[in-house]
Design an enzyme around this catalytic site. Structure first.
Site, short mmCIF file in Angstrom:
data_model
loop_
_atom_site.label_atom_id
_atom_site.label_comp_id
_atom_site.label_asym_id
_atom_site.label_seq_id
_atom_site.Cartn_x
_atom_site.Cartn_y
_atom_site.Cartn_z
N CYS A 103 14.01 0.89 29.28
CA CYS A 103 12.86 1.49 28.61
C CYS A 103 12.55 2.88 29.17
CB CYS A 103 11.67 0.52 28.70
SG CYS A 103 10.22 0.96 27.72
N GLY A 104 11.32 3.15 29.49
CA GLY A 104 10.89 4.47 29.94
C GLY A 104 11.55 4.95 31.21
#
Length: 197
Positions: A103-104
């Site tokens: 993800c991020g």
């Protein structure tokens, strides 16, 4: 049999569900899972859980670790607060110790230049392109990607993320790795017998 220590990075707004399969099954396979925060002060996850880190990032050394896990968090896209974790990931990769980012956290690694020369994935290609990184040609539209010691995955793929970690660390291999994935990703009950065999 102990198999080393996997370090899970924890920081405010970290996406607690993204590493759940990974850490649970690493622990069951004999790894020690320890949390590492910016400091040892408690952090609050995206799910509202308070986590007391086992150690501060400044104490973490690649030679004492089998793996560094970085999850997504709102903070990856709102400033440089988590940049020290990306710099630590560089040190791990330079030392030949695997790093798994989902993800991020992939954007943090992109900003650090760690995706410029490695195959990788994330949520979508334009999410990483917005970081200004130079690795767009190495982006792979896949659930999860392993390139040497670097594992990346998008936010909707915590099971594929775990599968890549298990393959890289030798937790499960071949038919058992496939069975684990089919059981937890596809709810294929027939895979349970393979895992038990």
């Amino acid at each position: 049999m102990p198999r080393g220590t996997a370090h899970l990075a924890v920081y405010d707004t970290y996406a607690d569900w993204e590493a759940g399969h990974t850490t649970a099954h690493l622990s069951r396979a004999g790894f020690t899972v320890r949390t590492v925060g910016p400091t040892t002060d408690p952090v609050t996850t995206m799910g509202g859980l308070r986590v007391q880190p086992d150690l501060a990032l400044a104490e973490l050394r690649p030679e004492n670790s089998a793996l560094l896990i970085l999850t997504g968090a709102g903070l990856w896209d709102s400033g440089d607060e988590l940049a020290p974790f990306a710099r630590t990931a560089r040190g791990f990769l330079d030392a030949g110790v695997p790093v798994a980012a989902i993800c991020g956290a992939t954007a943090g690694l992109a900003r650090e230049g760690l995706l410029d020369d490695r195959a990788h994935t994330s949520a979508v290609s334009f999410y990483l392109a917005a970081t200004g990184y130079k690795g767009g040609e190495r982006y792979v539209d896949a659930d999860a990607v392993t390139d040497g010691d670097l594992i990346t995955a998008g936010p909707t793929e915590p099971v594929a993320f775990a599968r890549e970690v298990f393959a890289r660390l030798g937790v499960y291999e071949g038919e058992k790795l496939d069975a684990w994935y089919r059981l937890f990703h596809d709810s294929d009950a027939s895979a349970y017998e393979v895992l038990q065999g």
